[in-house]
Write an enzyme that holds these catalytic residues in place. Structure first.
Site, PDB file in Angstrom:
ATOM      1  N   LYS A  53       0.846  -1.204   0.000  1.00  0.00           N
ATOM      2  CA  LYS A  53       0.000   0.000   0.000  1.00  0.00           C
ATOM      3  C   LYS A  53       0.881   1.254   0.000  1.00  0.00           C
ATOM      4  CE  LYS A  53      -3.709  -2.563   2.158  1.00  0.00           C
ATOM      5  NZ  LYS A  53      -4.446  -2.988   3.348  1.00  0.00           N
ATOM      6  N   GLN A  97      -4.939  -1.919   9.350  1.00  0.00           N
ATOM      7  CA  GLN A  97      -4.663  -3.213   8.724  1.00  0.00           C
ATOM      8  C   GLN A  97      -5.211  -4.339   9.602  1.00  0.00           C
ATOM      9  OE1 GLN A  97      -3.245  -3.755   5.622  1.00  0.00           O
ATOM     10  NE2 GLN A  97      -3.862  -5.865   6.022  1.00  0.00           N
ATOM     11  N   ASP A 120     -11.259   1.996   3.290  1.00  0.00           N
ATOM     12  CA  ASP A 120     -11.486   0.552   3.102  1.00  0.00           C
ATOM     13  C   ASP A 120     -12.965   0.270   2.829  1.00  0.00           C
ATOM     14  OD1 ASP A 120      -9.246  -1.053   3.060  1.00  0.00           O
ATOM     15  OD2 ASP A 120      -9.045  -1.144   5.248  1.00  0.00           O
TER      16      ASP A 120
END
Ligand code: NAP
Length: 293
Positions: A53, A97, A120
Site C-alpha cells: 500500500k 490493517q 477501506d
C-alpha cells in the site's frame, strides 16, 4: 481453447496512470492526498500488505504514513491512534490493517474510523450506503473485482454471477455492488457458502464465477462451466519446499485445469491482489477530491 488470463497487474497499472493525473490536478489546487495506515504487530502477511500500500501510494503521488504499533497494543491505544489520524488534516484516508490482536474488538475499531476517511469502505455507515445504492467509498477488493471485469471486457451487466464466500469484506459487499441497478453492475447474483449443499450445482450455473473462500483449489475444473469467466480472490499460503520462503501463494481455484475450460481467469498472484491496493489508492484520492469541494 485456453482461457484469456486477466492480468490484474496490467489493469491496475492503467488505473494508476489515471490516478497520477488526478493527484496532479489536486496538487495544482495545493492539496496532496494523504493516507494514514495503522499496523499492529509483525504478522508477515500484514507487513507485506502495508508495504504494498505504501509503495502504491508513493507511485501515484499520495502522501502515506504508517503508524506501527507494538503487537501487545491495547484496544484503547489503537482507538487513540485512530482518533489522532481522524483529526489530522493531512490524511484524507485512514485504514487499520486487519487482522487485529485477538483481545481487540475489530468492529469497535472500524466503527471509530471517520466514515469520510474510511477508504477501506468497511464502516457500517458506508456499507449501509452501498446497500442503498448511495455514493460511498466501495470496499477495495469488491471494487477491484468489478473494475477488473468491466475494464477487461467482461461486464457483469445482465450476467449470472455466482460468488463463493459471504464475508463482510469480499462476498457480501461484492454481491451488493454487482446487483445495483447501475452501469457496470446490474447482475443476477447468487451467493454460496459452507451452508450451501452441493456447491457444484450452483457454480455450474455461473457466467461469472467469483471464488472468495480462502480454501486452496476448492474450485475444480468439473465445477466450472465451459466459457465461464473466473475471478479468483483467494490467497492461500501452501508449503513449497522448492521456494526459498518455504511456501507459495495459490488461489481458491485449480488454475491449470480451469484455464483449459474457462473463457477467462485471473491468476494468483497477479490477479485481484494488485487491484485491491489500486482501489484503495482510488478511494483515498476520491476522499481528497470530495473534501476539496
Ligand atoms: P473469510 O472471512 O474466511 O470468508 C470465507 C467465506 O468462504 C465464508 O463465507 C465461508 O463460508 C466460505 N467458504 C469457505 N470454504 C468454503 C467451502 N468449501 N465451500 C463454500 N464456501 C466456503 O475470507 P475472506 O476474508 O472473504 O477472504 C477469502 C479469501 O480471499 C482468502 O483467501 C483471502 O486471503 C482472500 N482475500 C484476497 C484479497 C486480495 O486482495 N486478493 C482481499 C481479501 C481477501 P461460511 O460463511 O459459511 O463460513
Amino acid at each position: 481453447m485456453a482461457a484469456k488470463i486477466i492480468s490484474g497487474k496490467e489493469v491496475a497499472a492503467s488505473i494508476r496512470e489515471e490516478l497520477k493525473e488526478r493527484v496532479a490536478a489536486l496538487k495544482k489546487k495545493g492539496i496532496t492526498p494523504g493516507l494514514g495506515v495503522i499496523l499492529v504487530g509483525e504478522d508477515p502477511a500484514s507487513v507485506s500488505y502495508v508495504t504494498a500500500k505504501a509503495k502504491g501510494a508513493e507511485e501515484v503521488g499520495i502522501f502515506e504514513e504508517t503508524v506501527h504499533l507494538p503487537a501487545e497494543s491495547s484496544e484503547e491505544e489503537i482507538l487513540k491512534t485512530v482518533d489522532r489520524l481522524n483529526r489530522d488534516p493531512r490524511f484524507h484516508g485512514v485504514l487499520v490493517q486487519l487482522p487485529l490482536p485477538k483481545w481487540v474488538n475489530t468492529e469497535k475499531v472500524i466503527n471509530y474510523i471517520s466514515p469520510e476517511k474510511d477508504v477501506d469502505g468497511f464502516h457500517p455507515i458506508n456499507l449501509g450506503k452501498l446497500l442503498r445504492g448511495e455514493p460511498c467509498p466501495l470496499p477495495c477488493t469488491p471494487y477491484g473485482v468489478q473494475q477488473m471485469l468491466v475494464r477487461s471486457g467482461y461486464s457483469p451487466e445482465g450476467k449470472h454471477v455466482v460468488i463463493c464466500g459471504r464475508s463482510n469484506i469480499v462476498g457480501k459487499p461484492l454481491a451488493a455492488l454487482l446487483m445495483q441497478k447501475k452501469p457496470g453492475a446490474n447482475a443476477t447474483v447468487t451467493i454460496c457458502h459452507t451452508g450451501t449443499p452441493d456447491l457444484k450445482k450452483f457454480t455450474l450455473q455461473a457466467e461469472i464465477l467469483v471464488a472468495a473462500m480462502g480454501a486452496p483449489k476448492a474450485i475444480t475444473a468439473d465445477m466450472v462451466p465451459e466459457g465461464c469467466v473466473v475471478i479468483d480472490v483467494g490467497v492461500n499460503r501452501v508449503p513449497d519446499p522448492n521456494s526459498p520462503k518455504g511456501f507459495k501463494l495459490v488461489g481458491d481455484c485449480d488454475f491449470e485445469a480451469i484455464k483449459e475450460k474457462a473463457a477467462a481467469i485471473t491468476p494468483v498472484p497477479g490477479g485481484v491482489g494488485p487491484m485491491t491496493v489500486t482501489m484503495l489508492l482510488m478511494n483515498t484520492i476520491e476522499a481528497a477530491e470530495r473534501m476539496a469541494l
